[in-house]
Write an enzyme that holds these catalytic residues in place. Sequence first.
Site, PDB file in Angstrom:
ATOM      1  CD1 TRP A   1      -6.389   3.534   2.861  1.00 58.58           C
ATOM      2  CD2 TRP A   1      -5.350   5.494   3.099  1.00 58.58           C
ATOM      3  NE1 TRP A   1      -6.062   3.688   4.191  1.00 58.58           N
ATOM      4  CE2 TRP A   1      -5.425   4.882   4.364  1.00 58.58           C
ATOM      5  CE3 TRP A   1      -4.728   6.740   2.983  1.00 58.58           C
ATOM      6  CZ2 TRP A   1      -4.908   5.477   5.518  1.00 58.58           C
ATOM      7  CZ3 TRP A   1      -4.209   7.337   4.129  1.00 58.58           C
ATOM      8  CH2 TRP A   1      -4.304   6.715   5.380  1.00 58.58           C
TER       9      TRP A   1
ATOM     10  CG  HIS B   1     -10.353   2.010   5.021  1.00 58.26           C
ATOM     11  ND1 HIS B   1     -10.572   0.926   5.833  1.00 58.26           N
ATOM     12  CD2 HIS B   1      -9.001   2.177   4.985  1.00 58.26           C
ATOM     13  CE1 HIS B   1      -9.418   0.459   6.284  1.00 58.26           C
ATOM     14  NE2 HIS B   1      -8.443   1.195   5.765  1.00 58.26           N
TER      15      HIS B   1
ATOM     16  CD  GLN C   1      -2.506  -8.377   7.822  1.00 54.87           C
ATOM     17  OE1 GLN C   1      -3.246  -7.718   7.082  1.00 54.87           O
ATOM     18  NE2 GLN C   1      -2.389  -8.121   9.110  1.00 54.87           N
TER      19      GLN C   1
ATOM     20  N   GLY D   1       7.040  -8.090  13.229  1.00 56.79           N
ATOM     21  CA  GLY D   1       5.956  -7.132  13.437  1.00 56.79           C
ATOM     22  C   GLY D   1       4.993  -7.155  12.271  1.00 56.79           C
TER      23      GLY D   1
ATOM     24  CD  GLU E   1      -7.565  -3.171   6.539  1.00 58.23           C
ATOM     25  OE1 GLU E   1      -7.775  -1.994   6.929  1.00 58.23           O
ATOM     26  OE2 GLU E   1      -6.667  -3.881   7.010  1.00 58.23           O
TER      27      GLU E   1
END
Length: 535
Positions: A374, A412, A144, A122, A433
């Site tokens: 984050w 973000h 990743q 997963g 990201e």
Amino acid sequence: MPSASIQRKLDAIFAEQEKNQFGCQRYAVLFKPGTYANDVNVGFYTQILGLGSTPDAVTIDGAVHVEADWFPPNNATQNFWRGAENLSVNPIGGSDQWAVSQASPYRRMHVRGDLRLDHGGGWSSGGWISDTKIDGQVRSGSQQQWISRDSRFGSWSGSTWNMVFVGVDGAPAGTFPDPPYTTVDQTPIVREKPCLQVDESGHYRVFVPALRTSTSGVTWEQDSAPGVSLPIDQFFIVQPGAAAAEMNAALTAGKNLLITPGVYHLDQPLHVTRQDTVVLGLGIATLVPDGGITAIKVDDVDGVKIAGLLIDAGTTSSAMLMEVGDPGADADHSANPTSLHDVFFRVGGAAVGKARTSLVVNSNDVIGDHLWLWRADHGADDSHVGWSSNAADTGLVVNGDDVTVYGLFVEHFQKTQVAWNGNGGNTYFFQNEMPYDVPDQASWMNGEAEGYPAYQVASDVTSHEAWGLGSYCFFSTNPSVACSHAFAAPAVPDVRFHDMVTVSLNDQGTITHVINDVGATTPAGTKPANLVRYP
């Protein structure tokens, strides 16, 4: 304590914390030196700690593991805020599992077998290992990206986009991008994280590792690790309900802080004024600055150690959540730098948090040793996230010179996510990201440029170097959005980047160039655009 009693307690904590991603419960499970037969399943906001002078002083015959079956299908991309530290494991079946993503440090561990970093194939997305010995093989599986620092592995298997090894004995050779391994043989300068220990007489202390240079492998295997032990009476033990004024009074009186598991609302900044102060959190201890204040302010002094904290933005926007050094600070701290270990920042998610900038580093020579900043892309409630809800411009601003960060995760934020203005900076591993929730291109323009860079070195910087950097876009609100480049830097000889990657996740948006106007546009099919060096 009987093994069955320990297991009942462990199982009760895990049952409460397995899915409790945004709750207020916090736990640290401390094992005194000895051998235990237990299955330690580690959920949210749970830290498993051995109290010996080395990891081998505490042995778990069984497992210390993280699973992802709570989020089918075996999805570990939200397995945050947990940790294991300073113990050894004899894993049943010869292999243990640590299927995590951000803010889940695995430190000062010894696995007498193999270690797997995903769950059954997963998804999994990013983590940290340091000062750890894995006798067998580390299998990254679907991870990743990952950073391993100052460790020893029997071997390593697997890769996806960005795997970084700094000072790791047994690391694979640097072959980026095929496979995408970035390997640096020695760690230039580092201090390991302070840790709680207990001696044979039952006296508690906090071991503070020494500053070291040109390192590799683990600190604890051959001899006692270099450092000093501070007796527990030099600490104010902060317990739930303690006010910021009490903590500041202790700091003013020359005490260090040991912050026990809990969520602490602050009505004034915690102000560190004394050199060599230690602030150590247990069990993902969480600080919430209320009323728009800064949570922690560190003066421009030598050798402060801040470790093991989650700083969670309050509902009134803060200009910054943490500041290290005063603006314009220019003192030389190279002989005894301040260091930040497992310090995490969150804007939104548990509530509608807001903060313009999360961390500002003004002091010179600071070491960052695993940081996750984050702006939440999901939360306990849909109202806790959104383009105009959990507003946050920038994760990290570095104004000091000669700042070094290992394991920098920044995600973000709505403008430039990392703004590096000081000279002599070094970053070893960057994971990013871009914001998912950009409503349209017109809302996300940096002057004439489409979007904001994830990592920007200021135009007047003359020296900077970074290794192993990944930035990904997933503009799920509006896939027509583009970002002109993930990285931005002046084109001068001593500003150097090694091993960069960009990816458009599920083809949701575009990153046009890797750095400045160099590098390919993100291809279709969630495939990487790689750039080995710049310039």
